[in-house]
Design a protein around this motif. Structure first.
Motif, short mmCIF file in Angstrom:
data_model
loop_
_atom_site.label_atom_id
_atom_site.label_comp_id
_atom_site.label_asym_id
_atom_site.label_seq_id
_atom_site.Cartn_x
_atom_site.Cartn_y
_atom_site.Cartn_z
N PHE A 190 61.76 -1.44 -8.98
CA PHE A 190 60.31 -1.37 -9.05
C PHE A 190 59.88 -0.04 -9.69
CE2 PHE A 190 61.24 -4.27 -5.56
CZ PHE A 190 60.54 -5.37 -5.99
N PRO A 191 58.71 0.01 -10.34
CA PRO A 191 58.26 1.23 -11.02
C PRO A 191 58.20 2.45 -10.11
CG PRO A 191 56.85 -0.63 -11.59
CD PRO A 191 57.78 -1.10 -10.52
N SER A 192 57.64 2.29 -8.93
CA SER A 192 57.64 3.32 -7.89
C SER A 192 56.90 4.59 -8.27
CB SER A 192 59.08 3.66 -7.47
OG SER A 192 59.79 2.49 -7.16
N ASP A 193 55.86 4.48 -9.08
CA ASP A 193 55.03 5.64 -9.43
C ASP A 193 53.97 5.81 -8.35
OD1 ASP A 193 53.43 7.60 -10.48
OD2 ASP A 193 53.18 6.65 -12.44
N ILE A 194 54.25 6.66 -7.38
CA ILE A 194 53.35 6.81 -6.23
C ILE A 194 52.09 7.58 -6.57
CG2 ILE A 194 55.20 6.54 -4.54
CD1 ILE A 194 55.11 9.62 -4.18
N ASN A 195 52.04 8.21 -7.74
CA ASN A 195 50.86 8.97 -8.14
C ASN A 195 49.94 8.20 -9.08
OD1 ASN A 195 51.50 11.44 -6.71
ND2 ASN A 195 53.18 11.63 -8.14
N ALA A 196 50.35 7.01 -9.51
CA ALA A 196 49.52 6.20 -10.39
C ALA A 196 48.29 5.70 -9.62
CB ALA A 196 50.31 5.02 -10.94
N VAL A 197 47.14 5.80 -10.25
CA VAL A 197 45.88 5.43 -9.60
C VAL A 197 45.50 4.01 -9.98
CG1 VAL A 197 43.41 5.97 -9.45
CG2 VAL A 197 45.09 7.82 -9.52
N GLY A 198 44.98 3.29 -9.01
CA GLY A 198 44.52 1.92 -9.22
C GLY A 198 44.07 1.34 -7.89
N ASP A 199 43.97 0.03 -7.85
CA ASP A 199 43.64 -0.65 -6.59
C ASP A 199 44.94 -0.92 -5.85
OD1 ASP A 199 40.96 -0.61 -7.24
OD2 ASP A 199 40.99 -2.62 -8.13
N ILE A 200 45.12 -0.26 -4.71
CA ILE A 200 46.36 -0.30 -3.94
C ILE A 200 46.20 -1.28 -2.78
CG2 ILE A 200 47.99 1.04 -2.56
CD1 ILE A 200 47.88 1.90 -5.52
N ASN A 201 47.18 -2.16 -2.62
CA ASN A 201 47.26 -3.05 -1.46
C ASN A 201 48.59 -2.79 -0.77
OD1 ASN A 201 44.84 -4.59 -1.79
ND2 ASN A 201 45.83 -5.62 -3.50
N MET A 202 48.55 -2.69 0.54
CA MET A 202 49.78 -2.50 1.32
C MET A 202 50.05 -3.76 2.12
SD MET A 202 50.61 0.42 4.13
CE MET A 202 52.18 0.46 4.97
#
Length: 135
Positions: free
Chosen positions: A86-98
């Motif tokens: 998985f890309p795993s870019d934890i700093n990328a901004v967007g709409d996040i769903n957990m």
């Protein structure tokens, strides 16, 4: 009371149209489901589940995974997620769903979606002691 042959034919045609309509509507609902891609990806990896098994922990607009989990050490989670592909870019901004998926073994698959795509995904023990990649 006997039904004429013409009436029987019309009833069979109407019933067939209803069945076809139901199948088409069901197919559209499945395609429109927001977590269908998650279920498909995990199924390809050998996990068995339905969308109903996924538990949403919330959504966060215009945010990053690092913001959502501020103060948490995510290094092991990122390593496990990268190992899973998985890309795993934890700093990328967007709409996040957990999302969480509890497995029969007691392990939990933690899934973060960014803009509807799987960004960070890893497996952890229920007690949170170990993080590992998906199988």
């Amino acid at each position: 009371m006997e039904i004429s042959k013409g009436t029987k034919v019309i009833l069979l045609i109407v019933a067939a149209l209803l069945i076809v309509g139901a199948v088409l509507i069901n197919g559209k609902l499945t395609v429109q489901s927001p977590y269908r891609a998650v279920v498909d990806e995990l199924t390809l990896r050998g996990y068995t589940m339905t969308e109903d098994d996924l538990y949403s922990m919330g959504s966060f607009n215009n945010s990053s995974i690092a913001d959502v989990l501020a103060g948490q050490d995510l290094s092991q989670a990122v390593e496990a997620s990268i190992a899973s592909g998985f890309p795993s870019d934890i700093n990328a901004v967007g709409d996040i769903n957990m999302l969480l998926l509890t497995m029969e073994s007691g392990d939990i698959i933690t899934i973060f979606l960014r803009d509807g795509e799987m960004e960070l995904c890893f497996v952890q023990r229920l007690d949170g002691s170990a993080v590992r990649p998906l199988e």
